[in-house]
Design a protein around this motif. Sequence first.
Motif, short mmCIF file in Angstrom:
data_model
loop_
_atom_site.label_atom_id
_atom_site.label_comp_id
_atom_site.label_asym_id
_atom_site.label_seq_id
_atom_site.Cartn_x
_atom_site.Cartn_y
_atom_site.Cartn_z
N HIS A 79 0.83 -1.17 -0.07
CA HIS A 79 -0.01 -0.02 -0.02
C HIS A 79 0.92 1.41 -0.05
O HIS A 79 2.13 1.22 0.34
CB HIS A 79 -0.90 0.07 1.11
N HIS A 97 -3.49 4.31 5.13
CA HIS A 97 -3.27 4.36 3.77
C HIS A 97 -3.60 5.72 3.15
O HIS A 97 -4.26 6.46 3.99
CB HIS A 97 -4.12 3.53 3.14
N ASN A 99 -5.59 8.27 1.73
CA ASN A 99 -7.03 8.04 1.48
C ASN A 99 -7.73 9.49 1.60
O ASN A 99 -8.39 9.98 2.56
CB ASN A 99 -7.49 7.13 2.71
N HIS A 105 -11.49 0.70 2.62
CA HIS A 105 -10.23 0.06 2.13
C HIS A 105 -10.98 -1.02 0.98
O HIS A 105 -11.70 -1.69 1.22
CB HIS A 105 -9.66 -0.78 2.97
N GLY A 112 -15.19 1.61 -1.23
CA GLY A 112 -13.62 1.67 -1.23
C GLY A 112 -13.57 2.04 -2.59
O GLY A 112 -14.43 2.49 -3.47
N HIS A 114 -9.34 3.07 -1.03
CA HIS A 114 -8.43 4.07 -0.87
C HIS A 114 -7.61 4.49 -2.07
O HIS A 114 -7.03 3.55 -2.79
CB HIS A 114 -7.44 3.66 0.22
N ASP A 117 -4.41 2.04 -2.02
CA ASP A 117 -4.59 0.47 -2.20
C ASP A 117 -3.81 0.13 -3.46
O ASP A 117 -4.30 0.79 -4.57
CB ASP A 117 -5.96 0.19 -2.08
N ASP A 162 -3.48 -8.95 0.93
CA ASP A 162 -4.64 -7.91 1.17
C ASP A 162 -5.92 -8.78 0.59
O ASP A 162 -5.92 -9.18 -0.53
CB ASP A 162 -4.35 -6.73 0.35
N ASP A 167 -11.91 -3.11 5.63
CA ASP A 167 -11.19 -2.01 6.13
C ASP A 167 -10.72 -1.91 7.60
O ASP A 167 -11.26 -2.81 8.58
CB ASP A 167 -12.51 -0.92 6.17
#
Length: 184
Positions: A79, A97, A99, A105, A112, A114, A117, A162, A167
């Motif tokens: 990330h 992250h 964002n 996330h 989501g 971010h 990501d 991931d 989140d």
Amino acid sequence: MSAARRLALILPVLALAACGPKTESLGKVGGAPPSLILATRLLTPDGNSLGEAELLQMAGGVQLIATVKGLPAGQYGMHLHAVGRCVGPDFASAGPHFNPMTRQHGRDNPMGAHMGDLPNLEVSDKGVGEVNIMLTGLRLVDGDAPLLDADGAAVVLHAKPDDYRTDPAGNAGSRIACGEVKRQ
């Protein structure tokens, strides 16, 4: 990263951009050279290098090129974090992250994702992992929500993959490597 290695990684993307339809992961690359290139080493908590990452500001976004060596085969979450500070042992100093739109996330999360990501990094049986992706719409230093502010940003590698939906960090586990990204 050497100039020859950088060119070897960029040329296929530029060639694809010149050959008609583009894949979704590459975005709109265009033929112009990057307006800014920033590099960082991905360091473990004890200061050993696992690899490096480069961020190239292109016309349509930021191209991220990263290579790691020496990890067991598998997938690792990666990330962009909001703070350019990598203090071990847990790299919590890198903050959350990136964002700026305050979303949840993950690309698979309906609320989501971010802007920080990234796809998981796949490490082969030989212990090498590479990612080369265009982050369409992301900017390093200009635009509505540039990645780099006064305290920079960080590229963080996590211990687990991931899941692209949970989140705030996709259940990607602890932070095992971190690289500070700052404008010189």
